[in-house]
Design a protein around this motif. Sequence first.
Motif, short mmCIF file in Angstrom:
data_model
loop_
_atom_site.label_atom_id
_atom_site.label_comp_id
_atom_site.label_asym_id
_atom_site.label_seq_id
_atom_site.Cartn_x
_atom_site.Cartn_y
_atom_site.Cartn_z
N GLU A 70 -47.28 10.41 109.43
CA GLU A 70 -47.23 9.78 110.74
C GLU A 70 -48.09 10.51 111.76
O GLU A 70 -48.77 9.89 112.58
N TYR A 71 -48.09 11.84 111.70
CA TYR A 71 -48.82 12.64 112.67
C TYR A 71 -49.91 13.47 111.98
O TYR A 71 -49.73 13.94 110.85
N VAL A 72 -51.00 13.66 112.70
CA VAL A 72 -52.00 14.67 112.34
C VAL A 72 -51.68 15.91 113.16
O VAL A 72 -51.52 15.82 114.39
N ALA A 73 -51.57 17.05 112.51
CA ALA A 73 -51.14 18.28 113.18
C ALA A 73 -52.15 19.39 112.98
O ALA A 73 -52.56 19.66 111.84
N TYR A 74 -52.54 20.00 114.07
CA TYR A 74 -53.34 21.23 114.05
C TYR A 74 -52.37 22.39 114.18
O TYR A 74 -51.63 22.48 115.17
N CYS A 75 -52.31 23.26 113.19
CA CYS A 75 -51.28 24.29 113.14
C CYS A 75 -51.88 25.68 112.93
O CYS A 75 -52.91 25.83 112.25
N LEU A 76 -51.20 26.66 113.51
CA LEU A 76 -51.54 28.05 113.28
C LEU A 76 -50.31 28.75 112.75
O LEU A 76 -49.25 28.73 113.38
N PHE A 77 -50.43 29.36 111.59
CA PHE A 77 -49.33 30.04 110.93
C PHE A 77 -49.62 31.54 110.91
O PHE A 77 -50.76 31.95 110.67
N GLU A 78 -48.58 32.32 111.15
CA GLU A 78 -48.70 33.77 111.01
C GLU A 78 -48.19 34.18 109.65
O GLU A 78 -47.06 33.82 109.26
N GLU A 79 -48.99 34.92 108.91
CA GLU A 79 -48.63 35.32 107.56
C GLU A 79 -47.92 36.68 107.61
O GLU A 79 -48.46 37.66 108.10
N THR A 80 -46.69 36.70 107.12
CA THR A 80 -45.93 37.95 107.05
C THR A 80 -45.89 38.42 105.60
O THR A 80 -46.65 37.96 104.76
N ASP A 81 -44.97 39.34 105.30
CA ASP A 81 -44.93 39.91 103.94
C ASP A 81 -44.65 38.86 102.88
O ASP A 81 -45.32 38.81 101.85
#
Length: 489
Positions: A360-371
């Motif tokens: 339904e949506y197009v999403a621009y996302c930023l994820f922080e990578e942890t351990d």
Amino acid sequence: MAEKRGKNKNYIILRILRIIFLFCIIIFAFCSISIIFNIGDLLLKSNGFYRALSYLVGSYLPIILFADIPVLFAAVLWMWWIKHEKCDILADEQYILSLLKKGNKKNVVLHTDLLYDSLALGKYDECRQEIEELHQLESRLKPLQRLKIQLYYIDYLMAVNVKEPLHTELENAENLLASISVKRDQMKQAYQKGIRLRRYRIEERWEDMLEFLKTDRKRSQTALEQVINAYYCGWCCYYLGRYEEAFYELKFAAEYGGNSKYVKLANELIEQIPEKNLYENNIAGQSKKVKHRGYTRAVTFLAVSCLLTIILIGANHYFSYGNSIEEAYCKKYFCAQDELVVIYQKEIDNYEMAILYDGEYVAYCLFEETDNDYKLIKSYRAEFGFLRRSNFPEVKEGEDFLLGCDIRRVITWFYKKHDIFYQEDAEYVGICFYPLGETIKIDENLVNIQQLDRVIYINDVPVYLWSLENVDIKNISFRTFIYAYHAEE
């Protein structure tokens, strides 16, 4: 009761609580407006402080809002507790006086509260001054405020032993109540009871007054109300010759009355009771305790608010993390992982930037990578159908055409929201639904745009990727218009 302001700890606490209260009101208003108008986007300035604030608003807004509510309520509850449960009327009087000196001289609510405090402290000269002040502010008074002040005026007349106008003033109060349209029956009944109690006192109907007071104490009362009730019960019992009962009631008022006048009045009346030592010995070990019944619901609400805040913090943590970017996104927005399409993905330091489509949506996302997992820290979502429609403007031959403002939305609502994208060699990638020209115009400057080779089909619709480089997104204004140009042959 002649404490100095500097020695009254509760006065200092009230000042601190007011600062906390105002701060919480500002936070509550800001968070509420942010939810409605997405005001966090307006904080995206070149200054790092505003960007950090915007990140805070966008990522932790629900937690801040829910945490603010119990703190706000606790501040109000504590302020109320000092006056109505600890019976520190002097601290409240000093607090109100400090507010009146700060540009609130015509605040009728403060003057009405100060009149009540002056009555409770036995400062009758101050009472007279406040009555005159409120008379000058009569045009600002609402009908119920006039009635309340009228009842306080009757109390003042009885306190200074002016009996002649009492019946007339009481009739004025009854007529005023009859002329007011009170929506809540409970409130109207409370004023009717107040008028009836004063009539019993004026007419010295001690039996009726005592019965009324004992019936009224069955309702939920604050400690201050219990003290006032006990004092007048003891007064009635004294005049009826029921000295043991009078001693019992007056002792309660003297013990729990704080710095109100009822402590002094109760002790003076106790001294006039015959054989008071005998009653004191009989009552030893059976002293009546104050019951803080008026705060059961308030404390319950505060506890529930704190519990909800804790649950929300835990839920926010749970729904922001996942073993993969797909899982983190689906937990955040409650969508099926098997329907999620990764259109674009790129690693930037310890972050993952991705463009996703969830059906339904197009999403621009930023994820922080942890351990061991990924946390979704920033996202911009737009409905797929809206993006597709906005990317098909009417094109006229030989004229520039507007790219649906979509590139501007992506840059300002996503890329400008995190410092990771403020690198000199940063690349800004987005999607559109038709091949682009080779250049675009931003703030009167032409910059290069690249059409990536990869084309993805979503619902049989081709999706193209565009890429911008060497763009100073810090200084792109919100009013920038972006135009696409056809490639020159």
